[in-house]
Every structure is written in structure tokens, then in C-alpha cells.
Design a protein around this motif. Structure first.
Motif, PDB file in Angstrom:
ATOM      1  N   GLY A   1      20.087  30.933  41.888  1.00 62.58           N
ATOM      2  CA  GLY A   1      19.934  32.343  42.227  1.00 62.58           C
ATOM      3  C   GLY A   1      21.050  32.913  43.074  1.00 62.58           C
ATOM      4  N   GLU A   2      22.075  32.126  43.409  1.00 62.44           N
ATOM      5  CA  GLU A   2      23.162  32.608  44.245  1.00 62.44           C
ATOM      6  C   GLU A   2      24.464  32.682  43.447  1.00 62.44           C
ATOM      7  N   SER A   3      25.497  33.250  44.079  1.00 62.01           N
ATOM      8  CA  SER A   3      26.776  33.491  43.403  1.00 62.01           C
ATOM      9  C   SER A   3      27.929  32.984  44.255  1.00 62.01           C
ATOM     10  N   ALA A   4      29.067  32.803  43.612  1.00 60.66           N
ATOM     11  CA  ALA A   4      30.309  32.437  44.288  1.00 60.66           C
ATOM     12  C   ALA A   4      31.456  33.165  43.594  1.00 60.66           C
ATOM     13  N   VAL A   5      32.486  33.523  44.373  1.00 60.19           N
ATOM     14  CA  VAL A   5      33.638  34.244  43.842  1.00 60.19           C
ATOM     15  C   VAL A   5      34.839  33.304  43.802  1.00 60.19           C
ATOM     16  N   ILE A   6      35.486  33.227  42.650  1.00 59.40           N
ATOM     17  CA  ILE A   6      36.689  32.421  42.483  1.00 59.40           C
ATOM     18  C   ILE A   6      37.878  33.361  42.329  1.00 59.40           C
ATOM     19  N   GLU A   7      38.900  33.170  43.152  1.00 59.99           N
ATOM     20  CA  GLU A   7      40.099  34.011  43.151  1.00 59.99           C
ATOM     21  C   GLU A   7      41.193  33.324  42.330  1.00 59.99           C
ATOM     22  N   ILE A   8      41.651  34.003  41.280  1.00 53.04           N
ATOM     23  CA  ILE A   8      42.618  33.414  40.355  1.00 53.04           C
ATOM     24  C   ILE A   8      43.915  34.221  40.411  1.00 53.04           C
ATOM     25  N   PRO A   9      44.998  33.688  41.030  1.00 55.67           N
ATOM     26  CA  PRO A   9      46.274  34.419  41.082  1.00 55.67           C
ATOM     27  C   PRO A   9      47.047  34.277  39.775  1.00 55.67           C
ATOM     28  N   MET A  10      47.535  35.395  39.243  1.00 50.00           N
ATOM     29  CA  MET A  10      48.232  35.403  37.964  1.00 50.00           C
ATOM     30  C   MET A  10      49.374  36.406  38.002  1.00 50.00           C
ATOM     31  N   VAL A  11      50.183  36.412  36.943  1.00 38.55           N
ATOM     32  CA  VAL A  11      51.240  37.394  36.762  1.00 38.55           C
ATOM     33  C   VAL A  11      51.327  37.699  35.274  1.00 38.55           C
ATOM     34  N   SER A  12      51.626  38.954  34.953  1.00 38.48           N
ATOM     35  CA  SER A  12      51.755  39.357  33.553  1.00 38.48           C
ATOM     36  C   SER A  12      53.231  39.469  33.184  1.00 38.48           C
ATOM     37  N   SER A  13      53.519  39.320  31.911  1.00 36.96           N
ATOM     38  CA  SER A  13      54.892  39.384  31.426  1.00 36.96           C
ATOM     39  C   SER A  13      55.434  40.807  31.514  1.00 36.96           C
ATOM     40  N   PRO A  14      56.716  40.981  31.872  1.00 31.40           N
ATOM     41  CA  PRO A  14      57.297  42.338  31.899  1.00 31.40           C
ATOM     42  C   PRO A  14      57.281  43.019  30.533  1.00 31.40           C
ATOM     43  N   SER A  15      57.235  42.230  29.457  1.00 30.17           N
ATOM     44  CA  SER A  15      57.252  42.806  28.105  1.00 30.17           C
ATOM     45  C   SER A  15      55.863  42.974  27.510  1.00 30.17           C
ATOM     46  N   ALA A  16      54.810  42.752  28.313  1.00 28.82           N
ATOM     47  CA  ALA A  16      53.444  42.863  27.803  1.00 28.82           C
ATOM     48  C   ALA A  16      53.118  44.295  27.414  1.00 28.82           C
ATOM     49  N   GLU A  17      52.526  44.474  26.238  1.00 31.98           N
ATOM     50  CA  GLU A  17      52.109  45.799  25.802  1.00 31.98           C
ATOM     51  C   GLU A  17      50.864  46.231  26.569  1.00 31.98           C
ATOM     52  N   ALA A  18      50.708  47.531  26.700  1.00 39.83           N
ATOM     53  CA  ALA A  18      49.540  48.079  27.394  1.00 39.83           C
ATOM     54  C   ALA A  18      48.346  48.053  26.458  1.00 39.83           C
ATOM     55  N   LYS A  19      47.407  47.140  26.713  1.00 47.03           N
ATOM     56  CA  LYS A  19      46.186  47.026  25.916  1.00 47.03           C
ATOM     57  C   LYS A  19      45.253  46.031  26.595  1.00 47.03           C
TER      58      LYS A  19
END
Length: 279
Positions: A97-115
Motif C-alpha cells: 500500500g505504499e510508494s517509493a520514488v526512483i530518480e533517473i538522470p538522463m540526457v536526450s540527443s541534440p538531434s532528437a525530433e520533437a515527439k
């Protein structure tokens, strides 16, 4: 109502109670929320994906792991990369019945399309007896275009009059994003200044498109005048976006002329009073 009728009614009621209302006799991990920091994910930028895991089962979940597997439809993370750590995250325990938050650090590619992009995740845990449970999940990441259009202009313009007594200033606008934008329009304004052209509509800008804006500026005053260039457009998600750049327009020639005129008036007055010249 007779006892037999009441018993039959209660029996029918319990027969139609959905089985899903009861929590399973095991840990049951599900993603209940996904948020991002910053809230808008942009191409070529670092961000954090905050995944909230909730245990809907009757049993506590031990040795909880979350693995970021791949971008949907690809064999790897595609336009995303992990920052600082791998794609494996651990939580010692999530109670029933309880929750936990996981923090995931990431980076996106400069050429990634907006979608929208979907990422495949794998969740694993154990119960108190060491039995292992596996759950698959998919989360969506929307890459937006917060910095696609830019204003390329100096911070200061000094008015230098041409033969007609006018000064022309100009600047450039450009689409440095990865997607076309629509409804591009530019306006310029400044208190105490007169512009021959204050607005221009351009329409659609494809990737790497650019264009110029120019206008004549006049003022009958001297000093420094704050102005602003405003660029508006619709991004590929139909969001109206605004980019502003503050500029300063300096009028120096009028200052020199004003000072000379005052000096000349004072000298003429001196000659008139002392020697009677010019009276």
C-alpha cells in the motif's frame, strides 16, 4: 422480505463483486506517476525522470529493482542516454500500500525530433520468503521544442544617420530546432522611438531556415532607449511560443548637437551683454 429471499439477494451480490477489488496475496508493483525535472524535456538537454512505484499487493516488496531497457521499437535507448549511472536502480523495500520514488538522470540527443518516445522498463522484487516477481512497464517521454527559434541581434544599436537623416537597424531570426515551426512573426518596440516597420509575418520556417528583419529608427531625443524584439511562433505540438530579446538604442549625435547649441547661445548672450554685439 423473508429470510430465504434476503439470503438469495446477498448471495447474488457477492457473486458479482469484481475479484480485482481484493489485493493479490503477493507484492504487486505498478507505476503510479511519472514526472520530469525540468518539466519540459528538450533536445540535447539533461533531465531527471521521477518514477513513482506503488505496491498494490498484500505483501511487502523487498529488493526492488528498476531497469531501463530500451526505447520502444529499438534495441537500445535510441535518442536517450543515462547520466552518471547505468540503467539499474534499487530500492530495499516498498511496504504493501505504499510508494517509493526512483530518480533517473538522463540526457536526450541534440538531434532528437520533437515527439513522444516510449521507454521499456523492467520491475523486479521479492516477497519475504524470497519468491521473485517480475513486472514490465512502459513510460512515455515527450521531447518538446522550447528553444527552436532564436533572435540573432546585438544588445546595443547606436544611431548613425544617413543622408536622409535616418538610421536603419536589422537583425536575424533562425530555426535551430529539429522540426519545422509555423506562424513565425516578429515585432519591435521601444519607448521614445519611431520605427518605420514594427511588425512582420514570415509563416513557416523549416529546420535551419533563417530570415532578416530591418526597420528605420528615428528619435528627436538623446540618450539610451530600451527596446524589445518579440518573436512568436507555433511549434510542432501546436504550442504558441514567445522569444524576447532586450535591446538598447543609443542616440548620441543629438546630444552633441544639443550641447553645441547651448554653448553657442551662452556665448552670444555674453557678447550681447558685455559688448552689445548681436543686439
Amino acid at each position: 422480505m423473508t429470510c430465504s429471499t434476503l439470503f438469495l439477494s446477498l448471495l447474488l451480490l457477492f457473486c458479482f463483486v469484481p475479484a480485482a477489488m481484493a489485493a493479490p496475496e503477493q507484492p504487486l508493483l505498478q507505476i503510479s506517476a511519472v514526472t520530469f525535472d525540468p518539466a519540459t524535456v528538450s533536445p540535447g538537454k539533461d533531465f531527471k525522470m521521477l518514477v513513482t512505484l506503488t505496491n498494490h499487493g498484500e505483501y511487502h516488496a523487498y529488493n526492488v529493482t528498476l531497469d531501463v531497457l530500451s526505447q520502444a521499437g529499438a534495441n537500445d535507448l535510441g535518442v536517450f542516454s543515462m547520466v552518471g549511472t547505468g540503467g539499474h536502480f534499487y530500492v530495499e523495500k516498498i511496504k504493501s500500500g505504499e510508494s517509493a520514488v526512483i530518480e533517473i538522470p538522463m540526457v536526450s540527443s541534440p538531434s532528437a525530433e520533437a515527439k513522444n518516445y516510449n521507454l521499456n522498463l523492467q520491475l523486479n522484487c521479492e516477497d519475504y520468503d524470497g519468491d521473485v516477481y517480475n513486472f514490465t512497464a512502459t513510460v512515455g517521454i515527450v521531447i518538446n521544442e522550447s528553444e527552436s527559434m532564436s533572435i540573432i541581434a546585438p544588445e546595443r544599436y547606436v544611431l548613425t544617420k544617413d543622408d536622409k537623416g535616418l538610421t536603419t537597424i536589422g537583425f536575424e531570426i533562425a530555426n535551430f530546432g529539429s522540426n519545422p515551426v509555423r506562424g513565425v512573426q516578429v515585432s519591435v518596440a521601444g519607448a521614445g522611438l519611431d520605427f518605420s516597420n514594427t511588425y512582420q509575418y514570415y509563416g513557416t520556417f523549416e529546420k535551419e531556415d533563417s530570415d532578416d528583419f530591418s526597420t528605420e529608427v528615428t528619435t528627436d531625443k538623446t540618450g539610451e532607449f530600451p527596446g524589445v524584439i518579440t518573436l512568436k511562433f507555433m511549434d510542432s505540438f501546436n504550442n504558441e511560443r514567445t522569444v524576447e530579446k532586450a535591446i538598447t538604442i543609443v542616440s548620441e549625435e543629438a546630444v552633441a548637437k544639443g550641447d553645441n547649441t547651448e554653448e553657442e547661445n551662452f556665448f552670444e548672450k555674453f557678447l550681447r551683454v558685455v559688448f552689445g554685439i548681436g543686439s
